[in-house]
Design an enzyme around this catalytic site. Structure first.
Site, short mmCIF file in Angstrom:
data_model
loop_
_atom_site.label_atom_id
_atom_site.label_comp_id
_atom_site.label_asym_id
_atom_site.label_seq_id
_atom_site.Cartn_x
_atom_site.Cartn_y
_atom_site.Cartn_z
CD GLU A 31 88.86 -71.93 0.65
OE1 GLU A 31 89.31 -70.83 1.04
OE2 GLU A 31 87.68 -72.31 0.88
CG HIS A 83 95.04 -67.71 8.27
ND1 HIS A 83 94.00 -67.69 9.17
CD2 HIS A 83 94.57 -67.12 7.14
CE1 HIS A 83 92.94 -67.11 8.62
NE2 HIS A 83 93.27 -66.76 7.38
CG HIS A 122 73.61 -98.05 -2.41
ND1 HIS A 122 74.89 -98.55 -2.44
CD2 HIS A 122 73.49 -97.39 -1.23
CE1 HIS A 122 75.53 -98.20 -1.33
NE2 HIS A 122 74.70 -97.50 -0.58
CG HIS A 179 69.90 -95.58 0.46
ND1 HIS A 179 70.12 -94.62 -0.50
CD2 HIS A 179 71.08 -95.74 1.11
CE1 HIS A 179 71.38 -94.22 -0.44
NE2 HIS A 179 71.99 -94.88 0.53
#
Length: 661
Positions: free
Chosen positions: A407, A469, A28, A258
């Site tokens: 999280e 859950h 890149h 890129h």
């Protein structure tokens, strides 16, 4: 430093990046060409580092979150005199066993602060690094005083974890954290406007940052923005408007710059446009001398730090070094042994999440680097000890972090905290939400980061919250991850042993999968040795040859124990093997593993999760008592009965198979 025009020094980065990508035939070039001015100003004027000692504890940290632009970092490391990154290493960019892999990896290359690649991970990890610096400074004073700088891309900021990270940093007022946004408006598909129209400067203001926009090719503007950031009482976001592939005659400012080599014609045109009349990997002497001078610019600051450090007492120096080097306290093993004896003498029928809390109460006083926290589930994860003090904005004397409902942000921040050195972070959430944390957990495993994940509510045993859950496939998926240890203890004693193993493992992360429901103690006899260390051990032996072996982990060990008694009453000799870590058991030497597994003709595994992985123990025709579907919403005892995870089911299956053998 020798006076060399800024543009020549920046063009040295651009040239090396173009040449490295061209030789590798992949890579890149666009970001290094566009962000070279930012890197040049930062490394030559502001970054506190010493190229002769890349691990100096009080160095500034530079994180290339946009890891695909790795040639920018490798070029700077070479130019400043880093011994790991030689010219030959630049020529071996992206080749097997080189120190210049496609994305930066800190366990391979000195001078690379953290492994980056998946976009967003670097920016989130940097929050942990900046937080660790503030926490350590609050404890040790003037031997800890450095900044964390991050170069991030549009892609980094589109990733969801960047929002989690930016919100945490703004809330905590991490004023020594500075982001450079390579604001080039281009992504792989084309103009950023195809998919995004967020005003990042305003967004970061909303997160509580000092946030500005500048010309990313103007060295004076870059320097002024850094000086202003140093005076801010908040983290700083500097949006640097740049041109991707700066200098390339036809590809500059387009997605074609890129992620692919420029090609011979475009490369030659770029060098001509930049006024760079040198061959591949050739750096003129005056430019290299100027860069090498920048590499030692931090030597006086390093020497001053050494004087301050040496002035501390021998005990303080030793403790600081121990913590920076991730060495555990000498008293860890003895603390766990004493706790185990107490837990055997005073048995408790409690959930292993509560067992974990008991262990932490014993560990925290003798392990000051233990940094606990939770993703807004503190009362459920039991991660906060009685006398814990919270980390708050402007007050970094605490040792408990409220990560909020973030999280992945928590897991990534823990990577940064641990990588920085000085702390052993452990953070909690529900086991099911490892799905949200997994990208950061994978980076921890890949880059050997010693963090601990306290994952409670580990099965259908959590009950009424239901299948959203209730983790059923998560144990198998975590066990499949290389260098990730997963422990599922059965009682307080096993929990203590698993905590010891987690903290002693300084070469990778550990998951502690803990129950919500209360469990009958499995260990009734004290052992000085850590029986969980082999991943599995014989909990209940037989007299003579075993006819049935029952293997179980965590909350299902008590089911296996009841089944063993029922089978023994029927005259079927049965042993029970507790398996707190299936993958650790399978990693044992052949003889040891075979001894633990045994040769009983009937083998049963009991686990409130999917079967995947257990065939390595029980064989493809072994009996598995567990889950094959998602769970349901009901009290835990009803669920175990409904899904057939019972001692009676194990006895029936074992008897039927025994009679057929």
């Amino acid at each position: 430093m020798a006076q060399v025009d800024h543009s020549k020094m920046a063009n040295a980065i651009r040239a090396l990046a173009m040449d490295g990508v061209e030789k590798a035939k992949s890579g890149h070039p666009g970001l290094p060409m566009g962000a070279a001015d930012i890197a040049t100003v930062l490394f030559t004027q502001f970054l506190k580092f010493d190229s002769t000692d890349p691990r100096w504890p009080d160095r500034d940290r530079f994180i290339l979150s946009a890891g695909h632009g790795s040639m920018l970092l490798y070029a700077v490391l070479y130019l400043t005199g880093n011994e790991d990154v030689t010219l030959d290493q630049l020529k071996n960019f992206r080749q097997l066993h080189s120190k210049t892999p496609g994305h930066p990896e800190n366990f391979i290359t000195a001078g690379v602060e953290t492994t980056t690649g998946p976009l967003g991970q670097g920016v989130a990890s940097s929050v942990g690094m900046a937080l660790a610096e503030r926490l350590l400074a609050a404890e040790y004073g003037d031997i800890v005083d450095h900044h964390t700088y991050v170069l991030c891309s549009d892609g980094d900021l589109m990733e969801g974890v960047s929002h989690e990270a930016a919100a945490m940093a703004g809330h905590l007022k991490l004023s020594k954290l500075i982001f450079f946004h390579d604001d080039n408006g281009i992504s792989i598909d084309g103009p950023l406007s195809l998919s995004d129209s967020v005003d990042q400067v305003e967004r970061f203001k909303a997160h509580g940052w000092n946030s500005v926009r500048i010309d990313g090719h103007d060295p004076e503007a870059i320097a002024a923005a850094i000086r202003d950031a140093h005076q801010s009482d908040r983290p700083s976001f500097i949006a640097c408007k740049t041109t991707i592939g700066f200098g390339a005659p036809t590809r500059a400012g387009t997605s074609k710059a890129h992620g692919e080599p420029l090609g011979a014609e475009e490369l030659a045109g770029a060098k001509k446009a930049l006024g760079w009349d040198f061959g591949p990997f050739e750096i003129p002497d005056d430019v290299l001398r100027a860069w090498r001078s920048a590499g030692t610019r931090g030597a006086p600051a390093h020497a001053d730090w050494k004087k301050r450090f040496d002035a501390r007492s021998e005990a303080e120096r030793g403790e600081f070094t121990r913590r920076i080097d991730h060495k555990r306290p000498a008293a860890l093993g003895d603390t766990i042994r004493k706790l185990k004896q107490k837990l055997v003498d005073e048995p408790q029928t409690i959930a292993t999440r509560k067992s974990s809390e008991l262990v932490l109460e014993a560990l925290v006083p003798m392990m000051p680097e233990l940094l606990l926290g939770s993703a807004d589930l503190t009362p459920s994860n039991n991660t906060r000890t009685k006398n814990a003090k919270d980390v708050k904005p402007g007050d970094f004397s605490g040792r408990y972090i409220h990560y909020g409902i973030r999280e992945m942000g928590m897991a990534a921040a823990m990577n940064g905290i641990s990588t920085h050195g000085g702390f052993a972070p452990a953070g909690g959430t529900f086991m099911c939400f490892t799905d949200y944390a997994r990208p950061a957990m994978r980076i921890a495993a890949l880059s050997h980061v010693p963090v601990v994940y306290i994952m409670t509510h580990d099965s259908i045993g959590l009950g009424e919250d239901g299948p959203t859950h209730q983790p059923v496939e998560h144990l198998a998926s975590l066990r499949a991850m290389p260098n990730m240890r997963t422990f599922r203890p059965a009682d307080p004693v096993e929990t203590a042993e698993c905590w010891q193993l987690a903290l002693e493992n300084t070469k990778g992360p550990t998951v502690l999968a803990l129950s919500r429901q209360n469990l009958t103690p499995a260990r009734t006899v004290h052992h000085d040795d850590n029986l969980c260390a082999t991943g599995g051990y014989e909990l209940i032996p037989t007299e003579g040859k075993a006819q049935v072996s029952i293997f179980a982990s965590g909350s299902e060990v008590e089911i296996a124990v009841v089944a063993q008694k029922l089978l023994a009453d029927k005259g079927i000799a049965t042993r029970v093997v507790s398996v707190p870590s299936l993958e650790l058991l399978l990693q044992q030497p052949d003889e040891s593993r075979r001894g633990i597994i045994g040769d009983a003709p009937v083998k049963i595994a009991i686990e409130a999760a999917v079967r995947f992985g257990w065939d390595a123990v029980i064989g493809h025709d072994g009996i598995f008592i567990g889950m094959s579907t998602f769970g349901a919403s009901a009290p835990a005892k009803e669920l175990y009965k409904y899904f057939g995870i019972t001692a009676e089911a194990a006895v029936e299956a074992a008897t039927r198979r025994h009679n057929a053998v």
